[in-house]
Design an enzyme around this catalytic site. Structure first.
Site, PDB file in Angstrom:
ATOM      1  N   CYS A  38     -89.283  19.709  -3.202  1.00 43.98           N
ATOM      2  CA  CYS A  38     -88.082  19.074  -2.674  1.00 43.98           C
ATOM      3  C   CYS A  38     -88.496  17.768  -1.988  1.00 43.98           C
ATOM      4  O   CYS A  38     -89.291  17.787  -1.041  1.00 43.98           O
ATOM      5  CB  CYS A  38     -87.434  20.018  -1.664  1.00 43.98           C
ATOM      6  SG  CYS A  38     -85.983  19.350  -0.843  1.00 43.98           S
ATOM      7  N   CYS A  97     -85.049  13.472  -6.820  1.00 45.21           N
ATOM      8  CA  CYS A  97     -84.573  14.743  -6.253  1.00 45.21           C
ATOM      9  C   CYS A  97     -84.805  15.791  -7.327  1.00 45.21           C
ATOM     10  O   CYS A  97     -84.507  15.549  -8.511  1.00 45.21           O
ATOM     11  CB  CYS A  97     -83.091  14.637  -5.921  1.00 45.21           C
ATOM     12  SG  CYS A  97     -82.302  16.224  -5.540  1.00 45.21           S
TER      13      CYS A  97
HETATM   14  N1  DGL Z   1     -83.845  19.098  -4.322  1.00 45.23           N
HETATM   15  C1  DGL Z   1     -83.936  18.332  -3.172  1.00 45.23           C
HETATM   16  C2  DGL Z   1     -84.769  17.067  -3.307  1.00 45.23           C
HETATM   17  O1  DGL Z   1     -85.670  17.023  -4.114  1.00 45.23           O
HETATM   18  C3  DGL Z   1     -82.859  18.230  -2.155  1.00 45.23           C
HETATM   19  C4  DGL Z   1     -81.449  18.411  -2.535  1.00 45.23           C
HETATM   20  C5  DGL Z   1     -80.571  18.625  -1.340  1.00 45.23           C
HETATM   21  O2  DGL Z   1     -80.611  19.739  -0.817  1.00 45.23           O
HETATM   22  O3  DGL Z   1     -79.862  17.688  -0.933  1.00 45.23           O
HETATM   23  O4  DGL Z   1     -84.559  16.119  -2.606  1.00 45.23           O
END
Ligand code: DGL
Length: 265
Positions: free
Chosen positions: A75, A186
């Protein structure tokens, strides 16, 4: 001292990190993987760094209790908010974070214009500003926060007309500005590749970081003498929201639906 056969803990605010989990499993098929989807607290992208750090402390503590030999923050938003804090708390534990692929994109662009799709939290962070300072001096980088995408992907929506419209409203201005390289900053967004392929010309490169994270995990485990020699145990999943919801969308985003339990914190 952790053992080679101990599992690796992988986390995300939700299902996005499954795009990274798949790369890890492809590269390191002997590793047993644990996955925490913090779906009860998604999206991280609009939350404060303090809030995210607190969540990450809990999740890291949980992986520690499970005997994980390493942890992957699958993430970008969690990494910019919390990886430094976790490194201080667990100085000896191999930790892999991730960041938008600015360096490879700056090397790849021919038009000299690169677009970054990411969460508000990632794009506003000092860590991201430092990444641009370091690698993007010779190119123009246009950043695009994408509120709403993560929420839709979390429901298993990868193709609806409303999603298409929202995604297009984020991507079209980047294309109009001359971007020939788009960074998916993301981990949820790789699941939108099929939809993106319909709206982006074929000569625009779309880059994400999942495979690089898997390679970094491989390097780190190797350096610590912790690469598993197999065979891997079953992948286990936890979610901080209703396990039934994750069970429902796992078959769509993951190749099989292994066990899903409730994340206790
Ligand atoms: N999947 C996440 C990232 O790589 C975050 C998404 C979220 O919860 O806003 O930033």
């Amino acid at each position: 001292m952790a053992e080679r056969s101990a599992p690796v803990g992988v986390m995300d605010s939700g299902v996005g990190g499954l795009s990274v989990l798949a790369e890890i499993q492809r590269l390191l098929p002997n590793e047993t993987l644990l996955y925490v989807a913090d779906c009860g607290h998604v999206p991280y992208g609009e939350k404060s760094p303090d809030y995210i750090r607190e969540r990450l402390r809990r999740i890291a503590g949980f992986f520690h209790e499970q005997g994980a030999k390493a942890m992957v923050l699958a993430c970008n938003t969690a990494t910019v908010a919390a990886v430094a804090d976790l490194r201080e708390l667990y100085p000896l534990w191999p930790l892999v974070g991730m960041e938008p692929a600015v360096k490879p994109a700056a090397a790849a662009t021919r038009s000299g214009v690169v677009g970054v799709l990411a969460t508000t939290g990632t794009l506003q962070s000092a860590k991201f500003a430092a990444l641009l300072d370091r690698f993007a001096n010779d190119v123009q980088v246009i950043t695009q926060p994408c509120p709403g995408l993560v929420e839709r992907i979390e429901t298993g929506d990868l193709f609806s007309p409303a999603l298409r419209q929202l995604l297009s409203s984020y991507v079209q201005p980047l294309l109009a500005a001359g971007c020939d390289t788009l960074i998916l900053g993301c981990t949820h967004y790789p699941f939108l590749r099929p939809l993106l392929a319909e709206m982006v010309p074929a000569d625009v490169a779309i880059i994400d970081t999942g495979a690089a994270v898997a390679r970094q995990l491989q390097r780190l485990l190797g350096a610590h003498g912790l690469l598993a020699d197999g065979p891997a145990g079953d992948t286990r999943f936890w979610t901080s929201a209703d396990p039934q919801s994750l069970r429902k969308i796992l078959p769509l985003l993951w190749h099989k639906s292994d066990s899903v339990q409730s994340f206790p914190l």
